[in-house]
Motif scaffolding. Structure first.
Motif, PDB file in Angstrom:
ATOM      1  N   TYR A  46       0.402 -17.285 -21.946  1.00 39.26           N
ATOM      2  CA  TYR A  46       0.294 -17.148 -20.496  1.00 39.26           C
ATOM      3  C   TYR A  46      -1.110 -16.731 -20.088  1.00 39.26           C
ATOM      4  N   ASN A  47      -1.398 -16.944 -18.816  1.00 36.39           N
ATOM      5  CA  ASN A  47      -2.673 -16.568 -18.218  1.00 36.39           C
ATOM      6  C   ASN A  47      -2.372 -15.927 -16.864  1.00 36.39           C
ATOM      7  N   ILE A  48      -2.121 -14.620 -16.880  1.00 39.37           N
ATOM      8  CA  ILE A  48      -1.792 -13.870 -15.667  1.00 39.37           C
ATOM      9  C   ILE A  48      -2.786 -12.713 -15.561  1.00 39.37           C
ATOM     10  N   GLU A  49      -3.571 -12.718 -14.519  1.00 39.44           N
ATOM     11  CA  GLU A  49      -4.579 -11.669 -14.357  1.00 39.44           C
ATOM     12  C   GLU A  49      -3.907 -10.296 -14.320  1.00 39.44           C
ATOM     13  N   GLY A  50      -4.442  -9.375 -15.104  1.00 41.98           N
ATOM     14  CA  GLY A  50      -3.932  -8.012 -15.126  1.00 41.98           C
ATOM     15  C   GLY A  50      -2.769  -7.774 -16.068  1.00 41.98           C
ATOM     16  N   VAL A  51      -2.324  -8.824 -16.773  1.00 41.29           N
ATOM     17  CA  VAL A  51      -1.226  -8.663 -17.736  1.00 41.29           C
ATOM     18  C   VAL A  51      -1.792  -8.930 -19.132  1.00 41.29           C
ATOM     19  N   PRO A  52      -2.071  -7.861 -19.887  1.00 38.80           N
ATOM     20  CA  PRO A  52      -2.689  -8.035 -21.206  1.00 38.80           C
ATOM     21  C   PRO A  52      -1.765  -8.743 -22.195  1.00 38.80           C
ATOM     22  N   ALA A  53      -2.346  -9.149 -23.300  1.00 41.66           N
ATOM     23  CA  ALA A  53      -1.583  -9.812 -24.359  1.00 41.66           C
ATOM     24  C   ALA A  53      -0.436  -8.935 -24.829  1.00 41.66           C
ATOM     25  N   GLY A  54       0.727  -9.539 -24.983  1.00 44.25           N
ATOM     26  CA  GLY A  54       1.880  -8.832 -25.507  1.00 44.25           C
ATOM     27  C   GLY A  54       2.644  -7.998 -24.505  1.00 44.25           C
ATOM     28  N   GLN A  55       2.156  -7.911 -23.260  1.00 48.01           N
ATOM     29  CA  GLN A  55       2.821  -7.068 -22.265  1.00 48.01           C
ATOM     30  C   GLN A  55       3.958  -7.812 -21.559  1.00 48.01           C
ATOM     31  N   LEU A  56       3.863  -9.125 -21.438  1.00 46.60           N
ATOM     32  CA  LEU A  56       4.907  -9.889 -20.766  1.00 46.60           C
ATOM     33  C   LEU A  56       6.114 -10.046 -21.685  1.00 46.60           C
ATOM     34  N   LYS A  57       7.295  -9.796 -21.137  1.00 45.64           N
ATOM     35  CA  LYS A  57       8.545  -9.965 -21.871  1.00 45.64           C
ATOM     36  C   LYS A  57       9.395 -11.024 -21.174  1.00 45.64           C
ATOM     37  N   LEU A  58      10.019 -11.884 -21.987  1.00 48.93           N
ATOM     38  CA  LEU A  58      10.846 -12.952 -21.445  1.00 48.93           C
ATOM     39  C   LEU A  58      12.102 -13.115 -22.293  1.00 48.93           C
ATOM     40  N   THR A  59      13.193 -13.483 -21.661  1.00 49.14           N
ATOM     41  CA  THR A  59      14.374 -13.932 -22.388  1.00 49.14           C
ATOM     42  C   THR A  59      14.344 -15.452 -22.457  1.00 49.14           C
ATOM     43  N   GLY A  60      15.164 -16.007 -23.337  1.00 47.88           N
ATOM     44  CA  GLY A  60      15.231 -17.460 -23.427  1.00 47.88           C
ATOM     45  C   GLY A  60      15.710 -18.090 -22.144  1.00 47.88           C
ATOM     46  N   ARG A  72      14.221 -11.351 -11.550  1.00 49.72           N
ATOM     47  CA  ARG A  72      14.686 -11.394 -12.936  1.00 49.72           C
ATOM     48  C   ARG A  72      13.559 -11.109 -13.919  1.00 49.72           C
ATOM     49  N   ILE A  73      12.360 -11.580 -13.606  1.00 49.08           N
ATOM     50  CA  ILE A  73      11.219 -11.271 -14.479  1.00 49.08           C
ATOM     51  C   ILE A  73      10.844  -9.805 -14.348  1.00 49.08           C
ATOM     52  N   ILE A  74      10.841  -9.295 -13.114  1.00 44.97           N
ATOM     53  CA  ILE A  74      10.520  -7.881 -12.889  1.00 44.97           C
ATOM     54  C   ILE A  74      11.492  -6.988 -13.649  1.00 44.97           C
ATOM     55  N   GLN A  75      12.756  -7.365 -13.681  1.00 48.93           N
ATOM     56  CA  GLN A  75      13.790  -6.527 -14.304  1.00 48.93           C
ATOM     57  C   GLN A  75      13.516  -6.265 -15.782  1.00 48.93           C
ATOM     58  N   VAL A  76      12.998  -7.250 -16.504  1.00 49.66           N
ATOM     59  CA  VAL A  76      12.747  -7.070 -17.937  1.00 49.66           C
ATOM     60  C   VAL A  76      11.303  -6.668 -18.220  1.00 49.66           C
ATOM     61  N   ASN A  77      10.518  -6.432 -17.152  1.00 48.87           N
ATOM     62  CA  ASN A  77       9.113  -6.047 -17.321  1.00 48.87           C
ATOM     63  C   ASN A  77       8.799  -4.795 -16.512  1.00 48.87           C
ATOM     64  N   GLN A  78       9.644  -3.785 -16.639  1.00 51.47           N
ATOM     65  CA  GLN A  78       9.413  -2.526 -15.931  1.00 51.47           C
ATOM     66  C   GLN A  78       8.064  -1.929 -16.339  1.00 51.47           C
ATOM     67  N   GLY A  79       7.278  -1.530 -15.354  1.00 53.88           N
ATOM     68  CA  GLY A  79       5.971  -0.935 -15.626  1.00 53.88           C
ATOM     69  C   GLY A  79       4.833  -1.933 -15.708  1.00 53.88           C
ATOM     70  N   VAL A  80       5.142  -3.220 -15.650  1.00 56.16           N
ATOM     71  CA  VAL A  80       4.106  -4.258 -15.677  1.00 56.16           C
ATOM     72  C   VAL A  80       3.949  -4.811 -14.268  1.00 56.16           C
ATOM     73  N   THR A  81       2.713  -4.857 -13.781  1.00 59.51           N
ATOM     74  CA  THR A  81       2.449  -5.378 -12.435  1.00 59.51           C
ATOM     75  C   THR A  81       2.282  -6.883 -12.495  1.00 59.51           C
ATOM     76  N   LEU A  82       3.242  -7.570 -11.889  1.00 59.25           N
ATOM     77  CA  LEU A  82       3.212  -9.037 -11.868  1.00 59.25           C
ATOM     78  C   LEU A  82       2.895  -9.528 -10.463  1.00 59.25           C
ATOM     79  N   PRO A  83       2.054 -10.549 -10.331  1.00 60.10           N
ATOM     80  CA  PRO A  83       1.578 -10.966  -9.002  1.00 60.10           C
ATOM     81  C   PRO A  83       2.609 -11.782  -8.238  1.00 60.10           C
ATOM     82  N   ASP A  84       2.470 -11.770  -6.933  1.00 62.43           N
ATOM     83  CA  ASP A  84       3.245 -12.667  -6.077  1.00 62.43           C
ATOM     84  C   ASP A  84       2.513 -14.007  -6.063  1.00 62.43           C
ATOM     85  N   ALA A  85       2.688 -14.752  -7.159  1.00 64.63           N
ATOM     86  CA  ALA A  85       1.935 -15.994  -7.347  1.00 64.63           C
ATOM     87  C   ALA A  85       2.853 -17.048  -7.946  1.00 64.63           C
TER      88      ALA A  85
END
Length: 349
Positions: free
Chosen positions: A105-119, A137-150
């Motif tokens: 992935y390429n998401i500004e402000g989300v370092p390598a290994g910080q994003l979590k996903l289910t299948g 649903r993405i926010i729910q499994v990524n508590q503490g990670v700031t994800l953009p409205d993008a």
């Protein structure tokens, strides 16, 4: 005879079998998944033997087409052919190494290994059911990670690909909606996104496109330093990809030589198992038009089995267990023959 002495004996037979004049070069084409490893092996093999291994990473589907038409000495695919397909085409198939396919992935402000996903989330992203990074649903499994409205920009393989076959098999296992929609295959109708040719093309696009996500073989992610997501595995854990988690997925593999060793390692049980793990395979003709070329192909892969494991580990591939290598060598001896039906490789005495 113990395992080690058997491997040495077979290697010596390969070194003297079938023809005395070694070809200057052999040609292969297909999967991009193992290309970083095959390139390194080819360089080392040339240094020892002065025989070049010219390999084109053009995708599994193209590699299968080329070996079927006899335009290369060996084909390579990440999606194994079935026993019926092998019999129809007069081919022998064997595994070489095991690796992992990873979401990048390429998401500004989300370092390598910080994003979590289910299948299921990953499937819904590629199925255009989740379209923004701040979806609940993405926010729910990524508590503490700031994800953009993008808007999410999916990237997929544009060419026929064994990597795609394995990836979409995993998505089909994780999501009934994906299974009943695009489904699994080397080429599928992607509902959204843009395509890149080969693992390298997907990696390049993800690096260029903000808020993108794609899938590649792990070595490409490491080489290009693209962030890789964690995935929820069959044991109910978020897991990061590496050689250890690929090995965990392969630990219970039930190899079936009689059907071309074709197995799936997606969603394997095990606390540490990476859910998108796969072997990669080689195809040669059972009765080749140029037997000397195929003998050299088998010499090369015998050399790789004997001397190439450290390089495989360095690039985060998993070498085959020694008993599986011995099964592969036995398959070469039993199934690869000349036009008169005589084995190209002599059995060790």
């Amino acid at each position: 005879m113990n395992r080690w002495s058997h491997a040495v004996a077979v290697g010596l037979v390969l070194a003297t079998a079938a023809c005395s004049d070694r070809p200057a070069a052999i040609t292969g084409a297909g999967a991009t998944f193992p290309f970083p490893l095959y390139a390194r092996w080819a360089e080392a093999y040339y240094g020892e033997t002065q025989t070049r291994v010219n390999y084109q990473p053009i995708g599994s589907s193209a590699g299968i087409r080329q070996i079927r038409t006899g335009t290369v000495d060996f084909g390579a695919t990440d999606a194994p052919l079935t026993g019926e397909e092998l019999r129809k085409d007069g081919l022998v198939q064997f595994p070489v190494v095991i690796g992992g396919i990873v979401p990048i992935y390429n998401i500004e402000g989300v370092p390598a290994g910080q994003l979590k996903l289910t299948g299921e989330i990953l499937a819904d992203i590629f199925n255009a059911r989740i379209t923004r990074w701040n979806d609940a649903r993405i926010i729910q499994v990524n508590q503490g990670v700031t994800l953009p409205d993008a808007a999410i920009a999916p990237v997929y393989r544009s060419d026929g690909s064994g990597t795609t076959d394995v990836f979409t098999t995993y998505l089909s296992q994780a999501s009934e909606a994906w299974k009943g929609g695009p489904g699994a295959g080397a080429s599928v109708q992607w509902p959204i996104g843009q395509g890149g040719k080969g693992n390298e093309g997907v990696a390049a696009l993800v690096k260029q496109v903000s808020n993108s996500i794609g899938y590649v073989e792990y070595a490409y992610a490491k080489q290009t330093q693209i962030p890789v997501a964690q995935l929820w595995n069959a044991a109910g854990r978020f897991i990061a990809p590496d050689a250890k988690t690929f090995q965990a997925a392969a630990a219970g593999a039930d190899w079936k030589p009689a059907s071309g060793f074709g197995i799936s390692l997606t969603n394997q049980p095990g606390e540490e198992a990476w859910p998108i793990t796969s072997p990669t395979f080689i195809l040669v003709h059972k009765a080749p038009e140029k037997p000397g070329q195929v003998v050299e192909v088998l010499r090369f892969f015998d050399w790789a089995f004997s001397k190439g494991d450290p390089t495989a580990v360095e690039l985060d591939y998993v070498p085959l267990p020694n008993p599986v290598k011995d099964l592969v060598r036995a398959t070469w001896q039993n199934e690869v023959k000349d036009k008169s039906g005589q084995p190209l490789l002599k059995k060790p005495s």
